[in-house]
Design a protein around this motif. Structure first.
Motif, PDB file in Angstrom:
ATOM      1  N   ALA A  69       0.832  -1.210   0.000  1.00 48.46           N
ATOM      2  CA  ALA A  69       0.000   0.000   0.000  1.00 48.46           C
ATOM      3  C   ALA A  69       0.864   1.257   0.000  1.00 48.46           C
ATOM      4  O   ALA A  69       0.543   2.249  -0.668  1.00 48.46           O
ATOM      5  CB  ALA A  69      -0.932  -0.013   1.212  1.00 48.46           C
ATOM      6  N   LEU A  70       1.977   1.218   0.740  1.00 51.58           N
ATOM      7  CA  LEU A  70       2.856   2.391   0.759  1.00 51.58           C
ATOM      8  C   LEU A  70       3.482   2.590  -0.620  1.00 51.58           C
ATOM      9  O   LEU A  70       3.628   3.722  -1.095  1.00 51.58           O
ATOM     10  CB  LEU A  70       3.963   2.219   1.814  1.00 51.58           C
ATOM     11  CG  LEU A  70       3.507   2.292   3.271  1.00 51.58           C
ATOM     12  CD1 LEU A  70       4.677   1.977   4.203  1.00 51.58           C
ATOM     13  CD2 LEU A  70       2.935   3.674   3.595  1.00 51.58           C
ATOM     14  N   LYS A 116       2.146   1.968  -3.344  1.00 48.53           N
ATOM     15  CA  LYS A 116       1.113   2.565  -4.205  1.00 48.53           C
ATOM     16  C   LYS A 116       0.709   3.957  -3.719  1.00 48.53           C
ATOM     17  O   LYS A 116      -0.239   4.546  -4.249  1.00 48.53           O
ATOM     18  CB  LYS A 116      -0.128   1.660  -4.243  1.00 48.53           C
ATOM     19  CG  LYS A 116       0.076   0.357  -4.985  1.00 48.53           C
ATOM     20  CD  LYS A 116      -0.030   0.573  -6.486  1.00 48.53           C
ATOM     21  CE  LYS A 116       0.330  -0.679  -7.243  1.00 48.53           C
ATOM     22  NZ  LYS A 116       0.099  -0.524  -8.689  1.00 48.53           N
ATOM     23  N   ARG A 117       1.364   4.433  -2.646  1.00 51.76           N
ATOM     24  CA  ARG A 117       1.106   5.764  -2.099  1.00 51.76           C
ATOM     25  C   ARG A 117      -0.332   5.948  -1.646  1.00 51.76           C
ATOM     26  O   ARG A 117      -0.940   7.013  -1.867  1.00 51.76           O
ATOM     27  CB  ARG A 117       1.494   6.844  -3.110  1.00 51.76           C
ATOM     28  CG  ARG A 117       2.927   6.693  -3.611  1.00 51.76           C
ATOM     29  CD  ARG A 117       3.308   7.772  -4.588  1.00 51.76           C
ATOM     30  NE  ARG A 117       3.346   9.079  -3.962  1.00 51.76           N
ATOM     31  CZ  ARG A 117       4.405   9.573  -3.311  1.00 51.76           C
ATOM     32  NH1 ARG A 117       5.498   8.859  -3.216  1.00 51.76           N
ATOM     33  NH2 ARG A 117       4.337  10.766  -2.773  1.00 51.76           N
ATOM     34  N   LEU A 118      -0.895   4.935  -1.012  1.00 51.56           N
ATOM     35  CA  LEU A 118      -2.261   5.061  -0.508  1.00 51.56           C
ATOM     36  C   LEU A 118      -2.300   5.895   0.761  1.00 51.56           C
ATOM     37  O   LEU A 118      -1.276   6.075   1.432  1.00 51.56           O
ATOM     38  CB  LEU A 118      -2.843   3.671  -0.247  1.00 51.56           C
ATOM     39  CG  LEU A 118      -2.890   2.753  -1.468  1.00 51.56           C
ATOM     40  CD1 LEU A 118      -3.643   1.475  -1.134  1.00 51.56           C
ATOM     41  CD2 LEU A 118      -3.517   3.438  -2.662  1.00 51.56           C
ATOM     42  N   GLY A 155      -6.545   3.607   3.184  1.00 50.33           N
ATOM     43  CA  GLY A 155      -6.195   2.616   2.167  1.00 50.33           C
ATOM     44  C   GLY A 155      -5.150   1.626   2.667  1.00 50.33           C
ATOM     45  O   GLY A 155      -5.249   0.416   2.412  1.00 50.33           O
ATOM     46  N   VAL A 156      -4.158   2.135   3.394  1.00 48.61           N
ATOM     47  CA  VAL A 156      -3.118   1.256   3.932  1.00 48.61           C
ATOM     48  C   VAL A 156      -3.742   0.218   4.864  1.00 48.61           C
ATOM     49  O   VAL A 156      -3.448  -0.985   4.783  1.00 48.61           O
ATOM     50  CB  VAL A 156      -2.041   2.074   4.688  1.00 48.61           C
ATOM     51  CG1 VAL A 156      -1.096   1.149   5.452  1.00 48.61           C
ATOM     52  CG2 VAL A 156      -1.261   2.948   3.709  1.00 48.61           C
ATOM     53  N   SER A 173      -4.953  -3.158  -5.631  1.00 48.21           N
ATOM     54  CA  SER A 173      -3.840  -2.278  -6.000  1.00 48.21           C
ATOM     55  C   SER A 173      -3.683  -2.163  -7.505  1.00 48.21           C
ATOM     56  O   SER A 173      -2.703  -1.621  -7.992  1.00 48.21           O
ATOM     57  CB  SER A 173      -2.528  -2.804  -5.418  1.00 48.21           C
ATOM     58  OG  SER A 173      -2.668  -3.130  -4.069  1.00 48.21           O
ATOM     59  N   ILE A 207      -7.354   2.080  -9.104  1.00 47.65           N
ATOM     60  CA  ILE A 207      -7.181   1.902  -7.664  1.00 47.65           C
ATOM     61  C   ILE A 207      -8.300   2.690  -6.986  1.00 47.65           C
ATOM     62  O   ILE A 207      -8.532   3.849  -7.321  1.00 47.65           O
ATOM     63  CB  ILE A 207      -5.808   2.409  -7.183  1.00 47.65           C
ATOM     64  CG1 ILE A 207      -4.695   1.559  -7.796  1.00 47.65           C
ATOM     65  CG2 ILE A 207      -5.729   2.373  -5.667  1.00 47.65           C
ATOM     66  CD1 ILE A 207      -3.311   1.921  -7.311  1.00 47.65           C
ATOM     67  N   ILE A 241     -11.146   5.991  -2.706  1.00 45.32           N
ATOM     68  CA  ILE A 241     -11.153   6.256  -1.262  1.00 45.32           C
ATOM     69  C   ILE A 241      -9.925   5.693  -0.563  1.00 45.32           C
ATOM     70  O   ILE A 241      -9.725   5.923   0.614  1.00 45.32           O
ATOM     71  CB  ILE A 241     -12.416   5.716  -0.544  1.00 45.32           C
ATOM     72  CG1 ILE A 241     -12.479   4.198  -0.590  1.00 45.32           C
ATOM     73  CG2 ILE A 241     -13.670   6.357  -1.068  1.00 45.32           C
ATOM     74  CD1 ILE A 241     -13.446   3.652   0.452  1.00 45.32           C
ATOM     75  N   PHE A 242      -9.088   4.912  -1.279  1.00 40.56           N
ATOM     76  CA  PHE A 242      -7.831   4.463  -0.676  1.00 40.56           C
ATOM     77  C   PHE A 242      -6.731   5.492  -0.907  1.00 40.56           C
ATOM     78  O   PHE A 242      -5.644   5.368  -0.357  1.00 40.56           O
ATOM     79  CB  PHE A 242      -7.352   3.146  -1.293  1.00 40.56           C
ATOM     80  CG  PHE A 242      -8.241   1.977  -1.023  1.00 40.56           C
ATOM     81  CD1 PHE A 242      -9.304   2.059  -0.143  1.00 40.56           C
ATOM     82  CD2 PHE A 242      -8.010   0.763  -1.657  1.00 40.56           C
ATOM     83  CE1 PHE A 242     -10.128   0.976   0.105  1.00 40.56           C
ATOM     84  CE2 PHE A 242      -8.817  -0.331  -1.419  1.00 40.56           C
ATOM     85  CZ  PHE A 242      -9.877  -0.222  -0.533  1.00 40.56           C
ATOM     86  N   ARG A 243      -7.013   6.470  -1.757  1.00 40.17           N
ATOM     87  CA  ARG A 243      -5.940   7.373  -2.148  1.00 40.17           C
ATOM     88  C   ARG A 243      -6.113   8.776  -1.615  1.00 40.17           C
ATOM     89  O   ARG A 243      -5.168   9.450  -1.258  1.00 40.17           O
ATOM     90  CB  ARG A 243      -5.836   7.408  -3.672  1.00 40.17           C
ATOM     91  CG  ARG A 243      -5.171   6.163  -4.219  1.00 40.17           C
ATOM     92  CD  ARG A 243      -5.105   6.222  -5.710  1.00 40.17           C
ATOM     93  NE  ARG A 243      -6.435   6.106  -6.289  1.00 40.17           N
ATOM     94  CZ  ARG A 243      -6.873   6.768  -7.344  1.00 40.17           C
ATOM     95  NH1 ARG A 243      -6.090   7.641  -7.938  1.00 40.17           N
ATOM     96  NH2 ARG A 243      -8.085   6.583  -7.812  1.00 40.17           N
ATOM     97  N   TYR A 280       3.779  10.524   2.625  1.00 37.68           N
ATOM     98  CA  TYR A 280       4.741  10.663   1.545  1.00 37.68           C
ATOM     99  C   TYR A 280       5.150  12.111   1.398  1.00 37.68           C
ATOM    100  O   TYR A 280       4.332  13.012   1.487  1.00 37.68           O
ATOM    101  CB  TYR A 280       4.133  10.170   0.233  1.00 37.68           C
ATOM    102  CG  TYR A 280       3.331   8.901   0.418  1.00 37.68           C
ATOM    103  CD1 TYR A 280       3.970   7.677   0.530  1.00 37.68           C
ATOM    104  CD2 TYR A 280       1.953   8.948   0.529  1.00 37.68           C
ATOM    105  CE1 TYR A 280       3.244   6.519   0.738  1.00 37.68           C
ATOM    106  CE2 TYR A 280       1.220   7.793   0.731  1.00 37.68           C
ATOM    107  CZ  TYR A 280       1.863   6.586   0.839  1.00 37.68           C
ATOM    108  OH  TYR A 280       1.138   5.447   1.052  1.00 37.68           O
TER     109      TYR A 280
END
Lengths: 201, 201, 201
Positions: A22-23, A25-27, A31-32, A137, B140, B143-145, B199
């Motif tokens: 998840a990290l 994918k920068r969620l 999301g993580v 993902s 993706i 809501i996860f992003r 991030y």
């Protein structure tokens, strides 16, 4: 008791592997958590839904939710240093495979399903959390492309029912099955084994 | 009664958001309908499957299917002018969040699940239609992003069980929960709030 | 009896279409098998889960697993020459559509669901294996984008309930429904029919 501890270690390792995906994918934090959660319990959830064992397991036993939440917080806090734990995580993940296959097989046996279906349920329990993680993902599931992973689970399942036929007691069954899975997985990673390919480049 | 009307408004708003996503992906009429349908009822369907409440809700109560079909036809006919309705749709969508969370929590309470699981079921009911929509659209899940969306639902669920502990009557519970969700969502959109990011760019 | 044979032919055709998709995506042997399997039984599995008919069908009747495994091995061995079988495979696939729609409708009728829901279950049985195949392969499902496929199933379902109202006997119902689906599908492919598009380029 030992079985429960290994179950928890496997759950934690699976959750942390979800956090890392998840990290990557920068969620966001939500999301993580969701990716970690489905990686850890998604396989068992799919199994429970397909056999009609509802409400699914993690809704009735809160320890999974708590362990996963703890693992997510831990992994986020120490995410820069998780690489130090790489070997431990890989080991727990592999132990998780063994334990989850056994859980899945037992669920199938309990309702009288055919051994092949039980092996499928075991493999599903161990591997399909990762499949759901990859779908969420937006990736083709990694176990469909490379890595001896499901194959180790299936081999463990075959070992289980082979020894079952020989009337071995449960403890021997469990240990031999888990060891088969762990050893194949370790050898596969050490020697970079993959399933034979259909494709020439 | 009011609750039923709000439920329908939310369903319609969710379906129209599905239509817009599907048109953006240039799907054909069948694809548009399916995406609208899963956006509107996918969260509740997943909830019903996981708790074993089958046949799932929309199979037993035809009003969902009819409303969604009507919403799809409406949205397709007026798709060039839907932007005039943007504020209304956003409002209905937000009301839908509040109502769906309450429906999910009640389903969990009815079968005696732990409050945390009930909150998860409420959030799933409200948010996972959109997740399935995004997966079917090969994205993706949004809501996860980003977006405060699930977070508003979880906050509403916490409010619900906080007031529940204080023995508030059902009407107060419902109104306070829905208001919490609606207000957080509105504030989040107005001030472009997001969950803190892990991030740095 | 004839029905069972057609069911098996359809299952095999669906499995082989899964193998072709999986090879195109360069999956490993495990991935190829899983994609073939979900293409063949995924629609019926989703239907069973949504109506609560669990353990799902393929866990209780081993013939599906054996036929799919056989079809996968066959398709892999002769994959260079499958194009010679293209017409047969297309025909079996189309027969599969007809049979699977009937199976889905009957499952819905058996538990007293509304005719529209029964048609939805029939269409789901026939079409959603392909949808799951496409999601696992990281594609937007092809039936959402083009091809008269689901439309043929829906038309067959409408035919079924139209004749049902007229009190036709089961054999007439079955043959007319399957023929409707097969003919529409064949015409659609022959004349390259698609649903009308919302988009101008």
């Amino acid at each position: 008791m030992l079985f429960d501890i290994l179950d928890i270690l496997g759950t934690i390792a699976f959750a942390i592997s979800g956090v890392l995906t998840a990290l990557h994918k920068r969620l966001d934090p939500f999301g993580v958590f969701i990716i970690a959660f489905v990686t850890a319990v998604g396989g068992g959830t799919l199994r429970d839904v397909l056999i009609g064992n509802t409400p699914v397991g993690w809704m009735l036993d809160m320890k999974y939710l708590y362990c996963i939440a703890g693992a997510v917080v831990f992994a986020l806090l120490f995410r820069k240093r998780l690489s130090y734990l790489r070997t431990s995580l890989f080991l727990f993940d592999t132990i998780g495979l063994g334990v989850f296959v056994l859980v899945g097989i037992e669920k199938g046996l309990n309702i009288g399903l055919h051994p092949i279906i039980c092996i499928a349920l075991g493999t599903m329990t161990a591997c399909f959390g990762g499949v759901i993680r990859d779908i969420l993902s937006n990736e083709i599931p990694v176990i469909f492309r490379k890595e001896i992973y499901a194959t180790a689970c299936i081999a463990g399942g075959v070992m289980f029912f082979g020894l079952h036929l020989l009337n071995m007691n449960q403890q021997v069954l469990y240990i031999a099955t888990a060891l088969t899975i762990v050893v194949i997985r370790l050898l596969a990673v050490k020697y970079k084994l993959e399933l034979p390919s259909f494709y020439k480049d």
